[in-house]
Scaffold this motif. Structure first.
Motif, PDB file in Angstrom:
ATOM      1  N   GLU A 119       9.955   2.387   4.539  1.00 60.28           N
ATOM      2  CA  GLU A 119       9.589   1.725   5.800  1.00 60.28           C
ATOM      3  C   GLU A 119      10.091   2.524   6.998  1.00 60.28           C
ATOM      4  O   GLU A 119       9.382   2.663   8.002  1.00 60.28           O
ATOM      5  CB  GLU A 119      10.148   0.303   5.837  1.00 60.28           C
ATOM      6  N   ALA A 120      11.289   3.074   6.891  1.00 52.08           N
ATOM      7  CA  ALA A 120      11.838   3.885   7.979  1.00 52.08           C
ATOM      8  C   ALA A 120      11.004   5.142   8.203  1.00 52.08           C
ATOM      9  O   ALA A 120      10.722   5.519   9.351  1.00 52.08           O
ATOM     10  CB  ALA A 120      13.290   4.250   7.683  1.00 52.08           C
ATOM     11  N   LEU A 121      10.588   5.785   7.124  1.00 51.33           N
ATOM     12  CA  LEU A 121       9.733   6.974   7.249  1.00 51.33           C
ATOM     13  C   LEU A 121       8.411   6.615   7.924  1.00 51.33           C
ATOM     14  O   LEU A 121       7.914   7.371   8.768  1.00 51.33           O
ATOM     15  CB  LEU A 121       9.473   7.598   5.870  1.00 51.33           C
ATOM     16  N   ALA A 135       6.295   8.765   3.655  1.00 49.09           N
ATOM     17  CA  ALA A 135       6.466   7.328   3.439  1.00 49.09           C
ATOM     18  C   ALA A 135       5.635   6.873   2.255  1.00 49.09           C
ATOM     19  O   ALA A 135       6.105   6.086   1.417  1.00 49.09           O
ATOM     20  CB  ALA A 135       6.072   6.559   4.690  1.00 49.09           C
ATOM     21  N   GLN A 136       4.413   7.381   2.145  1.00 46.74           N
ATOM     22  CA  GLN A 136       3.547   7.014   1.032  1.00 46.74           C
ATOM     23  C   GLN A 136       4.216   7.390  -0.294  1.00 46.74           C
ATOM     24  O   GLN A 136       4.242   6.583  -1.237  1.00 46.74           O
ATOM     25  CB  GLN A 136       2.191   7.696   1.150  1.00 46.74           C
ATOM     26  N   ALA A 137       4.748   8.595  -0.374  1.00 51.40           N
ATOM     27  CA  ALA A 137       5.420   9.037  -1.598  1.00 51.40           C
ATOM     28  C   ALA A 137       6.630   8.147  -1.904  1.00 51.40           C
ATOM     29  O   ALA A 137       6.870   7.780  -3.058  1.00 51.40           O
ATOM     30  CB  ALA A 137       5.850  10.496  -1.463  1.00 51.40           C
ATOM     31  N   GLN A 138       7.360   7.775  -0.880  1.00 51.06           N
ATOM     32  CA  GLN A 138       8.532   6.916  -1.063  1.00 51.06           C
ATOM     33  C   GLN A 138       8.125   5.504  -1.492  1.00 51.06           C
ATOM     34  O   GLN A 138       8.770   4.896  -2.340  1.00 51.06           O
ATOM     35  CB  GLN A 138       9.348   6.873   0.231  1.00 51.06           C
ATOM     36  N   PHE A 139       7.054   4.968  -0.896  1.00 48.93           N
ATOM     37  CA  PHE A 139       6.550   3.650  -1.315  1.00 48.93           C
ATOM     38  C   PHE A 139       6.106   3.693  -2.781  1.00 48.93           C
ATOM     39  O   PHE A 139       6.343   2.756  -3.537  1.00 48.93           O
ATOM     40  CB  PHE A 139       5.383   3.188  -0.432  1.00 48.93           C
ATOM     41  N   GLU A 140       5.455   4.803  -3.168  1.00 41.46           N
ATOM     42  CA  GLU A 140       5.002   4.948  -4.547  1.00 41.46           C
ATOM     43  C   GLU A 140       6.197   4.961  -5.498  1.00 41.46           C
ATOM     44  O   GLU A 140       6.185   4.296  -6.545  1.00 41.46           O
ATOM     45  CB  GLU A 140       4.191   6.234  -4.684  1.00 41.46           C
ATOM     46  N   LYS A 141       7.228   5.685  -5.124  1.00 45.96           N
ATOM     47  CA  LYS A 141       8.454   5.742  -5.929  1.00 45.96           C
ATOM     48  C   LYS A 141       9.101   4.356  -6.002  1.00 45.96           C
ATOM     49  O   LYS A 141       9.544   3.926  -7.074  1.00 45.96           O
ATOM     50  CB  LYS A 141       9.422   6.756  -5.311  1.00 45.96           C
ATOM     51  N   ALA A 142       9.131   3.659  -4.880  1.00 44.61           N
ATOM     52  CA  ALA A 142       9.704   2.316  -4.842  1.00 44.61           C
ATOM     53  C   ALA A 142       8.910   1.373  -5.737  1.00 44.61           C
ATOM     54  O   ALA A 142       9.490   0.592  -6.501  1.00 44.61           O
ATOM     55  CB  ALA A 142       9.740   1.789  -3.411  1.00 44.61           C
ATOM     56  N   GLN A 143       7.577   1.450  -5.665  1.00 40.22           N
ATOM     57  CA  GLN A 143       6.745   0.568  -6.473  1.00 40.22           C
ATOM     58  C   GLN A 143       6.990   0.818  -7.963  1.00 40.22           C
ATOM     59  O   GLN A 143       7.093  -0.127  -8.751  1.00 40.22           O
ATOM     60  CB  GLN A 143       5.269   0.738  -6.146  1.00 40.22           C
ATOM     61  N   ALA A 144       7.088   2.080  -8.342  1.00 44.70           N
ATOM     62  CA  ALA A 144       7.324   2.409  -9.749  1.00 44.70           C
ATOM     63  C   ALA A 144       8.667   1.854 -10.211  1.00 44.70           C
ATOM     64  O   ALA A 144       8.785   1.351 -11.339  1.00 44.70           O
ATOM     65  CB  ALA A 144       7.270   3.918  -9.950  1.00 44.70           C
ATOM     66  N   SER A 145       9.666   1.901  -9.354  1.00 44.20           N
ATOM     67  CA  SER A 145      10.989   1.408  -9.750  1.00 44.20           C
ATOM     68  C   SER A 145      11.071  -0.115  -9.729  1.00 44.20           C
ATOM     69  O   SER A 145      11.898  -0.705 -10.418  1.00 44.20           O
ATOM     70  CB  SER A 145      12.075   1.998  -8.840  1.00 44.20           C
ATOM     71  N   LEU A 146      10.203  -0.768  -8.963  1.00 47.87           N
ATOM     72  CA  LEU A 146      10.250  -2.225  -8.844  1.00 47.87           C
ATOM     73  C   LEU A 146       9.574  -2.936 -10.008  1.00 47.87           C
ATOM     74  O   LEU A 146       9.875  -4.101 -10.281  1.00 47.87           O
ATOM     75  CB  LEU A 146       9.616  -2.661  -7.516  1.00 47.87           C
ATOM     76  N   GLY A 147       8.644  -2.264 -10.679  1.00 47.27           N
ATOM     77  CA  GLY A 147       7.979  -2.875 -11.828  1.00 47.27           C
ATOM     78  C   GLY A 147       7.316  -4.189 -11.464  1.00 47.27           C
ATOM     79  O   GLY A 147       6.442  -4.241 -10.613  1.00 47.27           O
ATOM     80  N   SER A 148       7.772  -5.274 -12.095  1.00 47.58           N
ATOM     81  CA  SER A 148       7.176  -6.582 -11.848  1.00 47.58           C
ATOM     82  C   SER A 148       7.949  -7.386 -10.801  1.00 47.58           C
ATOM     83  O   SER A 148       7.647  -8.555 -10.579  1.00 47.58           O
ATOM     84  CB  SER A 148       7.099  -7.373 -13.153  1.00 47.58           C
ATOM     85  N   ASP A 149       8.916  -6.781 -10.157  1.00 45.39           N
ATOM     86  CA  ASP A 149       9.664  -7.458  -9.093  1.00 45.39           C
ATOM     87  C   ASP A 149       8.701  -7.921  -8.006  1.00 45.39           C
ATOM     88  O   ASP A 149       7.677  -7.279  -7.761  1.00 45.39           O
ATOM     89  CB  ASP A 149      10.693  -6.482  -8.500  1.00 45.39           C
ATOM     90  N   ASN A 150       9.021  -9.020  -7.346  1.00 44.62           N
ATOM     91  CA  ASN A 150       8.104  -9.534  -6.312  1.00 44.62           C
ATOM     92  C   ASN A 150       7.966  -8.588  -5.124  1.00 44.62           C
ATOM     93  O   ASN A 150       7.033  -8.718  -4.352  1.00 44.62           O
ATOM     94  CB  ASN A 150       8.518 -10.943  -5.863  1.00 44.62           C
ATOM     95  N   LEU A 151       8.857  -7.630  -4.985  1.00 47.24           N
ATOM     96  CA  LEU A 151       8.739  -6.649  -3.899  1.00 47.24           C
ATOM     97  C   LEU A 151       7.750  -5.528  -4.228  1.00 47.24           C
ATOM     98  O   LEU A 151       7.421  -4.718  -3.364  1.00 47.24           O
ATOM     99  CB  LEU A 151      10.103  -6.056  -3.554  1.00 47.24           C
ATOM    100  N   ALA A 152       7.260  -5.484  -5.457  1.00 50.62           N
ATOM    101  CA  ALA A 152       6.289  -4.451  -5.832  1.00 50.62           C
ATOM    102  C   ALA A 152       5.028  -4.568  -4.984  1.00 50.62           C
ATOM    103  O   ALA A 152       4.412  -3.564  -4.628  1.00 50.62           O
ATOM    104  CB  ALA A 152       5.957  -4.540  -7.318  1.00 50.62           C
ATOM    105  N   ALA A 193      -0.737   1.446   0.896  1.00 57.77           N
ATOM    106  CA  ALA A 193      -2.067   1.261   1.488  1.00 57.77           C
ATOM    107  C   ALA A 193      -2.035   1.509   2.991  1.00 57.77           C
ATOM    108  O   ALA A 193      -2.932   2.161   3.538  1.00 57.77           O
ATOM    109  CB  ALA A 193      -2.571  -0.152   1.194  1.00 57.77           C
ATOM    110  N   VAL A 194      -1.017   1.008   3.650  1.00 64.36           N
ATOM    111  CA  VAL A 194      -0.892   1.189   5.099  1.00 64.36           C
ATOM    112  C   VAL A 194      -0.740   2.671   5.433  1.00 64.36           C
ATOM    113  O   VAL A 194      -1.319   3.164   6.414  1.00 64.36           O
ATOM    114  CB  VAL A 194       0.290   0.357   5.653  1.00 64.36           C
ATOM    115  N   CYS A 195       0.014   3.391   4.618  1.00 59.23           N
ATOM    116  CA  CYS A 195       0.168   4.833   4.843  1.00 59.23           C
ATOM    117  C   CYS A 195      -1.163   5.558   4.685  1.00 59.23           C
ATOM    118  O   CYS A 195      -1.495   6.428   5.502  1.00 59.23           O
ATOM    119  CB  CYS A 195       1.207   5.411   3.880  1.00 59.23           C
ATOM    120  N   LEU A 196      -1.915   5.208   3.657  1.00 62.83           N
ATOM    121  CA  LEU A 196      -3.237   5.819   3.470  1.00 62.83           C
ATOM    122  C   LEU A 196      -4.133   5.536   4.672  1.00 62.83           C
ATOM    123  O   LEU A 196      -4.860   6.416   5.139  1.00 62.83           O
ATOM    124  CB  LEU A 196      -3.885   5.293   2.186  1.00 62.83           C
TER     125      LEU A 196
END
Length: 157
Positions: A14-16, A25-42, A50-53
């Protein structure tokens, strides 16, 4: 591997984004999503990608990413925002009927707090494109006699 570490990845992304570093930021969001799995923050991480794209002008990819958030993360807090952004891109592409359908879905199902925003955008779209108004919609009431804009007997041939 802790929940705090996964959340830190999301906050870093988000900061990026706020700094205008959309690709990073897109790369960081992708990394975050992969680490979150089924967490509600995914869903939030997917929405961030999507916003970065979108910000990078990758409209087709952004459309698909917003749709992915709506489909795969329908119960997440980001789903309403994604659907609203999806409709906005549909409008920008001239897909007015599809945007109207998306707004209608949001207002008919009361998708979180974004329904009122969708309703405003829907009304704005219909005012700019009256050809989209359903033919079974009630006709607008005629002005009362003597009211501004009302026809008078003198104006009738």
């Amino acid at each position: 591997g802790t929940k705090a570490a996964r959340r830190a990845l999301l906050l870093g992304a988000e900061a990026l984004y706020r700094e205008g570093k959309y690709a990073e930021a897109q790369a960081q969001f992708e990394k975050a999503q992969a680490s979150l799995g089924s967490d509600n923050l995914a869903g939030t991480a997917a929405y961030g990608m999507a916003v970065c794209l979108d910000a990078l002008g990758k409209t087709n990819e952004a459309l698909a990413a917003y749709q992915d958030v709506v489909t795969r993360h329908a119960s997440s807090a980001a789903a309403g925002q994604a659907k609203l952004a999806l409709a906005g891109l549909q409008e920008a592409r001239g897909e007015f009927a599809q945007a109207l359908r998306t707004y209608n879905e949001m207002t008919n199902r009361l998708v979180s707090g974004w329904s009122s925003e969708a309703l405003m955008r829907r009304e704005n779209l219909l005012s700019r494109h009256p050809e989209l108004v359903p033919t079974n919609a009630p006709a607008a009431a005629a002005p009362l006699a003597g009211a501004p804009g009302a026809l008078t007997n003198a104006a009738v041939p």
